[in-house]
Design a protein around this motif. Sequence first.
Motif, PDB file in Angstrom:
ATOM      1  N   HIS A  12     -11.740  24.779   3.629  1.00  0.00           N
ATOM      2  CA  HIS A  12     -11.570  23.538   2.898  1.00  0.00           C
ATOM      3  C   HIS A  12     -10.642  22.589   3.656  1.00  0.00           C
ATOM      4  O   HIS A  12      -9.908  22.994   4.564  1.00  0.00           O
ATOM      5  CB  HIS A  12     -11.046  23.786   1.470  1.00  0.00           C
ATOM      6  CG  HIS A  12      -9.663  24.363   1.417  1.00  0.00           C
ATOM      7  ND1 HIS A  12      -9.410  25.626   0.943  1.00  0.00           N
ATOM      8  CD2 HIS A  12      -8.455  23.852   1.757  1.00  0.00           C
ATOM      9  CE1 HIS A  12      -8.118  25.877   0.995  1.00  0.00           C
ATOM     10  NE2 HIS A  12      -7.505  24.807   1.492  1.00  0.00           N
ATOM     11  N   GLU A  28      -4.521  20.325  -7.791  1.00  0.00           N
ATOM     12  CA  GLU A  28      -3.439  21.130  -8.333  1.00  0.00           C
ATOM     13  C   GLU A  28      -2.122  20.362  -8.282  1.00  0.00           C
ATOM     14  O   GLU A  28      -1.826  19.670  -7.294  1.00  0.00           O
ATOM     15  CB  GLU A  28      -3.271  22.437  -7.549  1.00  0.00           C
ATOM     16  CG  GLU A  28      -4.488  23.332  -7.561  1.00  0.00           C
ATOM     17  CD  GLU A  28      -4.325  24.536  -6.653  1.00  0.00           C
ATOM     18  OE1 GLU A  28      -5.279  25.332  -6.576  1.00  0.00           O
ATOM     19  OE2 GLU A  28      -3.255  24.665  -6.026  1.00  0.00           O
ATOM     20  N   GLY A  58     -17.110  23.174  -8.334  1.00  0.00           N
ATOM     21  CA  GLY A  58     -16.554  24.168  -7.429  1.00  0.00           C
ATOM     22  C   GLY A  58     -16.233  23.655  -6.047  1.00  0.00           C
ATOM     23  O   GLY A  58     -15.606  24.362  -5.254  1.00  0.00           O
ATOM     24  N   ARG A 110     -10.959  20.882  -5.803  1.00  0.00           N
ATOM     25  CA  ARG A 110      -9.863  21.425  -6.603  1.00  0.00           C
ATOM     26  C   ARG A 110      -8.681  20.468  -6.515  1.00  0.00           C
ATOM     27  O   ARG A 110      -8.376  19.946  -5.441  1.00  0.00           O
ATOM     28  CB  ARG A 110      -9.437  22.815  -6.097  1.00  0.00           C
ATOM     29  CG  ARG A 110     -10.551  23.826  -6.084  1.00  0.00           C
ATOM     30  CD  ARG A 110     -10.000  25.233  -5.867  1.00  0.00           C
ATOM     31  NE  ARG A 110      -9.093  25.328  -4.747  1.00  0.00           N
ATOM     32  CZ  ARG A 110      -9.466  25.511  -3.476  1.00  0.00           C
ATOM     33  NH1 ARG A 110     -10.763  25.569  -3.190  1.00  0.00           N
ATOM     34  NH2 ARG A 110      -8.584  25.625  -2.517  1.00  0.00           N
ATOM     35  N   TRP A 127      -4.442  23.927 -12.560  1.00  0.00           N
ATOM     36  CA  TRP A 127      -5.572  23.901 -11.631  1.00  0.00           C
ATOM     37  C   TRP A 127      -6.723  23.267 -12.379  1.00  0.00           C
ATOM     38  O   TRP A 127      -7.101  23.707 -13.448  1.00  0.00           O
ATOM     39  CB  TRP A 127      -5.951  25.311 -11.214  1.00  0.00           C
ATOM     40  CG  TRP A 127      -7.113  25.353 -10.262  1.00  0.00           C
ATOM     41  CD1 TRP A 127      -7.082  25.266  -8.915  1.00  0.00           C
ATOM     42  CD2 TRP A 127      -8.480  25.526 -10.612  1.00  0.00           C
ATOM     43  NE1 TRP A 127      -8.315  25.343  -8.392  1.00  0.00           N
ATOM     44  CE2 TRP A 127      -9.207  25.509  -9.403  1.00  0.00           C
ATOM     45  CE3 TRP A 127      -9.181  25.661 -11.819  1.00  0.00           C
ATOM     46  CZ2 TRP A 127     -10.582  25.638  -9.376  1.00  0.00           C
ATOM     47  CZ3 TRP A 127     -10.544  25.787 -11.779  1.00  0.00           C
ATOM     48  CH2 TRP A 127     -11.221  25.776 -10.564  1.00  0.00           C
ATOM     49  N   SER A 128      -7.238  22.203 -11.839  1.00  0.00           N
ATOM     50  CA  SER A 128      -8.292  21.491 -12.568  1.00  0.00           C
ATOM     51  C   SER A 128      -9.535  21.435 -11.722  1.00  0.00           C
ATOM     52  O   SER A 128      -9.466  21.224 -10.523  1.00  0.00           O
ATOM     53  CB  SER A 128      -7.841  20.072 -12.925  1.00  0.00           C
ATOM     54  OG  SER A 128      -7.645  19.307 -11.757  1.00  0.00           O
ATOM     55  N   ARG A 129     -10.649  21.625 -12.362  1.00  0.00           N
ATOM     56  CA  ARG A 129     -11.949  21.495 -11.698  1.00  0.00           C
ATOM     57  C   ARG A 129     -12.346  20.022 -11.750  1.00  0.00           C
ATOM     58  O   ARG A 129     -12.257  19.365 -12.772  1.00  0.00           O
ATOM     59  CB  ARG A 129     -12.999  22.345 -12.409  1.00  0.00           C
ATOM     60  CG  ARG A 129     -14.357  22.297 -11.737  1.00  0.00           C
ATOM     61  CD  ARG A 129     -15.346  23.138 -12.524  1.00  0.00           C
ATOM     62  NE  ARG A 129     -14.975  24.532 -12.482  1.00  0.00           N
ATOM     63  CZ  ARG A 129     -15.375  25.373 -11.549  1.00  0.00           C
ATOM     64  NH1 ARG A 129     -16.151  24.949 -10.573  1.00  0.00           N
ATOM     65  NH2 ARG A 129     -14.989  26.624 -11.580  1.00  0.00           N
TER      66      ARG A 129
END
Length: 812
Positions: free
Chosen positions: A84, A32, A27, A30, A16-18
């Motif tokens: 989202h 993934e 935030g 996202r 999981w990468s910001r």
Amino acid sequence: MALGFCIGVALLLSLWSRAETAGIPDGVLRMECHDRYFMIAVDISFTGDEPHFEAVDETGAYAITQQYAAQCGYSINVHPLPGHVELRASYFSCQTQNKDDEMFTFNFNLNVTQEGKEVTYPLQDKTCSPSVPWSPREVTCETNYMEVSVRSEVTCPSGTKKDDWNSLKPAHRSTTSDWQVMFQTDDEQLAPINISDARKQGYAFLLTEGRLVFRAPYGQPESFSTEVNGVPVEAVHATIFSRQSWVVLMVDLVAACSMDEGLYNESGYMLWETPEMLYPNLDGQQIKVGLKGELVAQPVAEERGYIVGKQNNTIQICIPENAEGRYRKSAVEDDLYEFYVYHLYLEQILVDEDRVETRIRSLRTLATPLLPSPIFAENQTVLEENMFTAYLGDVPEDVQLAAVHLNGQEFTVPLSVSSFIITKVVHPNNTHGYKLKVPFEDPVVLQQFSKTDALHYILNINYTLTVLPEKDLYYHMESVVALVTDASPPQFDAVCTESGISFKLDHRPFDYLWEITIDSDLLTSELADQHGYIMSNDSNSLLLEVPLFSRGYEYKNVSLKGFFGTFEIIMRDRETSEVQGSTIKTCPFSPTELIMCSTDGRMTVVADLALAIPNGGNAARTNLRDKYCGPKETDGSRALFSFSLNSCGATVKLNSENVTYENEIFYSKKLPRPSQVVSDNAKERVTMQCTYPLAGLHRLFSVHRFESDAVGIGGLLHTTHPAADLQSPTIQPTSALTTTLATTTLAATRRATGSYKPALHPPSRHVKVTRFRYPANGRFRYPANASYRYIWPTLNKGVRQSLQTKLNAAHI
């Protein structure tokens, strides 16, 4: 057609990468990597409801429209509940850079409209690798397309089937060496077309380093829909082939997906079904299941409350209502409802008779119907707290309190300054509540009395709730009632003391409904100070010490032995001021001396004459200035006199503010004759005075009547030398018993042994006095019927002029 069904999702790299893309806040984005797809999620608050993605490769940027997404292996879904927009990209999607089917690099642009302009944000490249090795055949059932990939090096099957030969016949008749595709529906076989024409019809064909990929959007003319064991299924059967000289290369590609939309049952489970045998000759299922891209083995899923079973050759997956990873949403349809959304991820692993593995993955979004979402209200009021406590509970997390109407009056939340409070209470089950506290005495509370002296406090509450993010309004009404059975006016406990009467009141929660008054005056600390009361008031009780001769007393049976003093505290309705009750206390008192100046013009005196009469003298032989005015009662050296102010030889003194009546007590050695002037040789003279303010007098100097708003200030003066007439009532003698307005103002008395009650009259602008004449020779002439003396010449000129002006105005 036979196909075993299995559900599964395995997290590819558990990554999981910001996002670190310039211009996008932390935030919001996202990214993934999952085992067979790459996912991007962007908050709706940043993108709005209609963001646009572009897939980027070395040839350019390609807008991902609905049609392009289904053909090229992209799926875009707007999820209002988590808030989202989600983009899923197959590892074999069109613009993905593939390195040996082991490393897949994705590059996208995000286009959003901000302030009326379209803004493009290039997203950071992301590379993913499968965490699970590729199976010889894999099928993906996405929300908008079906995808099947097979290993390019395939060993020949152990047996030859009739259907295979049927597929070969048109291949042998083909005269072209180009790759062609032939579709077969449920009941017929279509003519072959070349690959380029198939691509134009929306199909995708891709040959990678080691796999052949075929992708078909749902609803294509060449696909077919059917029911298997009552479960809707969509399938596409394509065979691609190419003839090279005398050799024909043929690959059979079949994709079949359950189209079941799910069913919510009364037990609180979301049920999803798929036929057990969608693919022929496959057996030995392994199932994994999860939500939001997470896969767990069947035993683990069952520990979490899932139910995985078979019935009538159908695989059934039951997801518990409260499964971790599900989304809940509130909705308003005349009442408050809720529904649940499950992003189901399933994996089946099947093998054929040659132990060749087929892996089938399904991604489905399931939703329950609208379910009642009851909110409960509870009356938590405790009478001793003197306030309402109303609780509104089981409020969903996406519902907030916007306002409350209390008995028709609206108060928005958060509250401004008010006498009541609203507190939010959060619970661990993702619900919350609101605790409302309103004091009984708050003006918004309704009050009703019953015939049984019961008091009802009534609070009608209308909660205004708003569902987020739509801001739909929902109203919940509740009425709370508090019953007080002993709602009678408060009663003081009263005790007689040597110096007066002591009153005590223990506070009750509802005592505020009444006002406490002395006569018609509200009992306050200011009134207590003015009248000389001693008052203390705290949260528990009210204490009131009323000294004797304070304003408000009534006196009865006045004699040398004493008298009875009565003091009354009145309870009035706060709204109407009507008398609802009272506390009356009568106590005996025996002071050595006293003087009372009544509102109707009577002076009552008990004097100790021990020094005013000779040794061995008798108090019964005393009299006032008028020798015919003797005591009403005597006892040793004490004597009781009671007489009208304008009788018994009293003198009157005036100044600009007050009028003072004065008399004296004399002793005679023998009985006086009518014409004899009495004198004494006593060591002490006793002078009596009653002073009244002119502003409160209604009739003055009248032979027949006297009226005053307030009792007079009495003074009983003992002097050891002959005392001259006092020029002003403000001059105090050396030894005196005096009543003052601040501490010992006396009540009215009509007769010495009668009942005494202050008289209440509105003030008058006129002063009425008895007629008199002021002759030209300057000698004062008294009226023939007057039994008292005026001391007009002793007044200064200014006072005489002022009084004369008042007399003239009164036409006297």
